[in-house]
Structures are given as structure tokens and as C-alpha cells.
Scaffold this motif. Structure first.
Motif, short mmCIF file in Angstrom:
data_model
loop_
_atom_site.label_atom_id
_atom_site.label_comp_id
_atom_site.label_asym_id
_atom_site.label_seq_id
_atom_site.Cartn_x
_atom_site.Cartn_y
_atom_site.Cartn_z
N GLY A 155 0.96 -1.24 0.02
CA GLY A 155 0.11 -0.05 -0.07
C GLY A 155 0.71 1.22 0.08
N SER A 156 0.32 2.38 -0.21
CA SER A 156 0.87 3.72 -0.21
C SER A 156 1.18 4.35 0.95
CB SER A 156 -0.15 4.50 -1.02
OG SER A 156 -1.44 4.69 -0.54
N ARG A 157 0.83 3.68 2.01
CA ARG A 157 1.19 4.12 3.32
C ARG A 157 1.18 3.14 4.38
NH1 ARG A 157 -4.61 6.27 3.60
NH2 ARG A 157 -5.75 5.20 5.10
N ARG A 158 1.76 3.34 5.48
CA ARG A 158 1.86 2.51 6.75
C ARG A 158 0.44 1.95 7.39
NH1 ARG A 158 5.81 5.14 10.92
NH2 ARG A 158 4.62 7.04 10.50
N PRO A 159 0.31 0.52 7.69
CA PRO A 159 1.49 -0.36 7.78
C PRO A 159 1.46 -1.40 6.48
CG PRO A 159 -0.60 -0.92 8.80
CD PRO A 159 -0.85 0.20 8.34
N TYR A 193 8.61 -2.86 17.79
CA TYR A 193 7.93 -1.90 18.73
C TYR A 193 6.75 -1.25 18.39
CZ TYR A 193 12.76 -2.45 20.24
OH TYR A 193 14.42 -3.01 20.42
N GLY A 194 6.33 -1.51 17.20
CA GLY A 194 4.96 -0.82 16.80
C GLY A 194 3.61 -1.51 17.45
N ARG A 195 2.66 -0.87 17.60
CA ARG A 195 1.62 -1.17 18.49
C ARG A 195 0.91 -2.54 17.69
NH1 ARG A 195 -2.53 2.35 17.75
NH2 ARG A 195 -3.78 1.52 19.31
N LEU A 196 0.41 -3.36 18.35
CA LEU A 196 -0.15 -4.63 17.89
C LEU A 196 -1.73 -4.13 17.48
CD1 LEU A 196 1.19 -7.50 20.07
CD2 LEU A 196 1.75 -7.16 17.86
N ALA A 197 -2.22 -3.52 18.39
CA ALA A 197 -3.56 -3.08 18.21
C ALA A 197 -3.47 -1.47 17.44
CB ALA A 197 -4.32 -2.83 19.49
N ASP A 198 -3.15 -1.41 16.40
CA ASP A 198 -3.04 -0.37 15.53
C ASP A 198 -4.17 0.00 14.90
OD1 ASP A 198 -2.94 -2.15 13.54
OD2 ASP A 198 -1.10 -1.88 12.60
N GLY A 199 -5.39 -0.52 14.82
CA GLY A 199 -6.65 0.09 14.07
C GLY A 199 -6.54 -0.60 12.91
N VAL A 200 -5.72 -1.06 12.45
CA VAL A 200 -5.55 -2.02 11.03
C VAL A 200 -5.84 -3.36 11.40
CG1 VAL A 200 -4.38 -2.50 9.26
CG2 VAL A 200 -4.48 -0.25 9.70
#
Length: 494
Positions: free
Chosen positions: A457-461, A477-484
Motif C-alpha cells: 500500500g501507499s502508506r503504513r502499515p 516496537y509498533g503497536r499490535l492493536a494499531d486499528g488496522v
């Protein structure tokens, strides 16, 4: 952790099923044992041996073009002297890792996975495999695909006009015939990638002459087979500390060189071509044979340890021809220029055939799942595919760097799901994320597989970084529950 039963029964339920006992699969199992020791797992391996790529490929001189300080596992120091290692040494390293950690007891050999069906109602996968021709069913809560990215059964094999007229022998590196005697014979290697540049110097030792026939040049760089700084680190520091010091020096150095190559491609091109000219001498036609018309790292740069291919060319044992094949003749290959190359053996080092998810037929709640219609989440999971991770390494660095990060992420995700009482984890595609090619590579094997690969995709993640440090920060280190990533209980797809 208890070893899983070697007798597969239809009612068996695992926590994690790993597909593939190669470099990625053995590493994945190690992380599971260390960080999720309560998880019951098994590894299904279609072949009869540990090692994956490094057991399959048996052609002369087979080696990695990635150094073993980064191709090796983060947890298992590479202690041999050579940084650019041969295939048998890598195979032994993987086997030793499996044996020393008891991972080999979890492997079920000759189990070829053919289908995997996800049920949100049961929050598990039902996996179908063939074992000695008999159907086997295994259920698992989490499916971990470590089956690589190419077909073991089929390589890319172009058809050439009048092949049937040729009186010599045609072979493919992926299926190297052990009875092939090329001693004192004329050999033509068709191709210019990593396999071709490995075969040419290896075969030149015995063959009468080896010609590398390429349609267009590839960037080829010389690297030492043994790193002097690694040897010094080993003499100064404890073994594990020396390994980590070497590993991080190589990682940082490789990233810097890649960044320079991409930001200043003309400068990088000049440097690489100048290196080839220095190796081959002022009278060699480097402009024709070693000066590609694309930018460095638009395709993977080939490595020749200690300049072995350049040495073979200088000695007259090997040569390079840049031309196109018109057709085969009784004695060799007729080129479009009108020149004929006589050959007793023709090796078609023409590339791999990409196979996503191991070619397994996947369904999700009764509907067929097609990887090409999905988007890659952090380069590890696919949109709308629950409780499933696939290992896919870097194109500009060692495969294992990404495999290690992926394995650690799987353990982190499983522990999180246990703490929260979650049964299902699935990345859901967001609106407004523009699709882009999964790999920004112009290599033939990538271009041929455009219709099979997922998108990024064009943006993270949803972006697939070719950057270890960036991935490390995002994945570790990124959040697991990131909304995606959507989480849910057994029964309904979240």
C-alpha cells in the motif's frame, strides 16, 4: 514444551503449524520454543530433508550471495571463516540448529500441504496434506507459512526454437543431474543472474570452456569470501559478541551502500563498472558485457566472492557473450547476430518461478482466497487472511534478517492474543490506501509473477520496506492493536 505427535490424526489440533523446514521454518520454530514454550507446534516439510533451498539446489559451486553474518540466525552465531558460504555448509548449519535445539523432533517429512481452509466459527485452520500419497488432515489455530517464494517443482523454462535438433544435453540448475560429467566439455550457461555467475567459475575448473550467454548485463561486484574485520573481532572478543559486532557492521554498511546506490545511481553505476573493469583489464569490453542499462538495485546486484568469475575470464577458462538466442542447432546455439556457440552442455539458468503461499489452495469461511487480490501488512500478513503469517525476506539484504523479525512478531502477537483472550487476528484493508507493486524490481521473475503477488500500500502499515532498521522499529516496537489489525473472539470474523 512437549514434542507434538508424529502420528497425524484428523482430530489433532495444534497451536501453530509451520509449513517448510528450511532456513525460515527452523528459525520460526526456535522463536516459538523460546518465547511461546506453551504452544504446541509442528513443521510440515514436503521433502525428506531439512534445509529448503540449501538442500534442493545441488549445482556446482552453489552458494549464497548474502554473507552468513546476516543470513545466519540472530540466535545462532556463524563461526566458520567464510562469510560467503557454500550450499552444503549452509545446509549443515540449518540442520545443526534444528538438531541442537530439538526442533527436528517436530518435523513431519514428506508432508506436502495442498489446501488450507479457515473457519471463523471454529477459529482455526483445517490443513490438508499428502503423505506418501495418503490424505492427512491437521487443524491449527495459527498457520505460519515458511515455504519460500518460488516453486520447488518447476523453474522458469523458456522454449527455444529447434531445441529438439540439439545433440548435446540441456540441464536446469534447480534440477541438476548428478550423473552429468562436463569435464573437458564446452558449456554454455544461459543467464546472467546469481545462479549463472556462480556456475561459470565453478564449472570452468573442469570444463574445456564455459560461456555465459546473456541477453543483457547484470551488475556484478566482488566481495571477499572472508571478512578481515570479522577475523579481528573473533580474536579480540568473545564468540557471541564478535558475531554481533560483525553482524551489525555488515547491516549498517549494507544499508548505507544501498542508500547511496538508490540516491546517486549514476555514481554507483560508475563505481561498480569501474570495479569490473579493474578486475578484467582495459582490453575487455566492459561496456557491452558488464554495464547494465538500468539503475543499481532495480534488479538484485550479483556477488562474486574473491572475484572468482572475473578470474576465470582473465585466465581464458570462461567468456561472456551478450546476444539473443535465435534457435538451437545440432551442435549448439545460433545467435541473432549470426554467431554460433558450440556446446556439449547447455545450462538454462533462466530464473525461478514464483509461488505465493507455497501454492496452497486457501479458503476463508468457504470462499477462495487469492493472494493477488490482497494487500501485504508489514510485509508479513495479508489483508483478510486471519491467523496467518508468511515469511518473505529482503531483496536488497539477507532473507533471514526479515525472517527473524517476522518470527519474533508472531510470538509477540500470540502472547498478546493469549493475554487478551483473543482467538482471531486479521488485518483489514483500509479505504484510501492506494495499491502499489509488492516488489519494486524489474527482474524477469518478478515481472512474470505480477498477477500472483499481493500488493503493498501507499502508506503504513501496508508498505513493504526494504530496510531492516525501519522494519525493526515497526515490527518489534509498533503497536499490535494499531486499528488496522482487527481482533475478535471465536465465532465471528472481526
Amino acid at each position: 514444551m512437549q514434542a507434538s505427535s508424529s502420528t497425524t490424526q484428523g482430530g489433532e489440533l495444534l497451536d501453530v503449524l509451520i509449513v517448510g523446514a528450511g532456513l525460515s521454518g527452523i528459525g520460526a520454530a526456535w522463536y516459538l520454543q523460546q518465547r511461546c514454550p506453551n504452544k504446541r507446534y509442528a513443521i510440515l516439510e514436503a521433502r525428506e530433508a531439512i534445509g529448503g533451498t540449501w538442500d534442493l539446489f545441488r549445482y556446482p559451486g552453489v552458494r549464497s550471495d548474502s554473507d552468513m553474518y546476516t543470513l545466519g540466525y540472530a540466535f545462532q552465531p556463524w563461526t566458520a571463516g567464510k562469510a560467503i558460504a557454500d550450499g552444503p555448509s549452509i545446509r549443515n548449519y540449518i540442520r545443526d540448529t534444528a538438531r541442537d535445539n530439538g526442533i527436528d523432533r517436530h518435523i513431519r517429512f514428506k508432508h506436502k500441504v495442498t489446501a488450507a481452509s479457515w473457519s471463523s466459527q471454529d477459529a482455526c485452520w483445517t490443513v490438508q496434506a499428502l503423505h506418501d500419497g495418503a490424505a492427512v488432515t491437521i487443524r491449527t489455530r495459527f498457520l505460519y507459512m515458511c515455504s519460500g517464494y518460488y516453486s520447488y517443482e518447476e523453474a522458469y523454462r523458456p522454449d527455444f526454437e529447434d531445441e529438439d535438433r540439439y545433440q548435446g544435453r540441456i540441464v536446469q540448475p534447480q534440477f541438476w543431474p548428478q550423473d552429468l560429467d562436463y569435464g573437458g566439455k564446452r558449456v554454455v550457461v544461459v543467464g546472467s543472474g546469481a545462479t549463472a555467475v556462480t556456475l561459470v567459475p565453478a564449472m570452468a575448473d573442469k570444463a574445456a570452456h564455459v560461456t555465459m550467454l546473456q541477453r543483457s548485463p547484470t551488475y556484478v561486484v566482488t566481495r571477499p569470501s572472508e571478512y578481515g574485520f570479522a577475523r579481528r573481532f573473533r580474536s579480540w572478543l568473545p564468540e557471541k559478541t564478535a558475531y554481533w559486532a560483525t553482524r551489525w557492521r555488515v547491516i549498517v554498511e549494507s544499508m548505507l551502500l544501498y542508500r547511496v546506490a538508490r540516491s546517486k545511481p549514476e555514481l554507483a553505476k560508475q563505481k561498480i563498472v569501474a570495479m569490473a573493469r579493474h578486475q578484467l583489464g582495459k582490453d575487455f569490453d566492459v561496456a557491452t558485457h558488464f554495464t547494465p542499462d538500468y539503475k543499481p538495485w532495480d534488479q538484485r546486484v550479483c556477488v562474486v566472492p574473491d572475484g572468482d568469475m572475473f578470474k576465470a575470464i582473465r585466465k581464458g577458462r570462461a567468456s561472456v557473450v551478450t546476444d539473443h538466442i535465435a534457435r538451437f542447432t545440432e551442435i549448439g546455439i545460433l545467435l541473432k547476430s549470426g554467431k554460433e556457440l558450440a556446446a556439449d552442455v547447455v545450462v538454462l539458468a533462466t530464473g525461478l518461478k514464483i509461488k505465493v503461499l507455497g501454492g496452497v489452495a486457501v479458503t476463508v469461511d468457504g470462499k477462495p482466497f487469492h493472494a493477488s487480490e490482497s494487500m501485504s501488512y508489514k510485509g508479513m500478513m495479508l489483508s483478510e487472511l486471519p491467523n496467518c503469517v508468511m515469511t518473505f525476506g529482503y531483496t536488497n539484504a539477507s532473507w533471514t534478517l526479515k525472517a527473524d523479525l517476522t518470527a519474533a512478531y508472531v510470538c509477540r502477537l500470540l502472547r498478546y492474543m493469549d493475554r487478551k483472550g483473543i482467538a482471531i487476528a486479521v488485518p483489514r484493508r483500509e479505504a484510501g490506501v492506494e495499491p502499489e507493486p509488492f516488489l519494486n524490481f524489474t527482474s524477469g521473475y518478478v515481472q512474470r509473477a505480477k498477477g500472483e503477488l499481493p500488493q503493498q500500500g501507499s502508506r503504513r502499515p501496508w508498505q513493504v520496506y526494504q530496510n531492516y532498521l525501519q522494519d525493526m522499529i515497526t515490527i518489534r516496537y509498533g503497536r499490535l492493536a494499531d486499528g488496522v489489525m482487527h481482533f475478535g473472539a471465536k465465532g465471528v470474523m472481526p
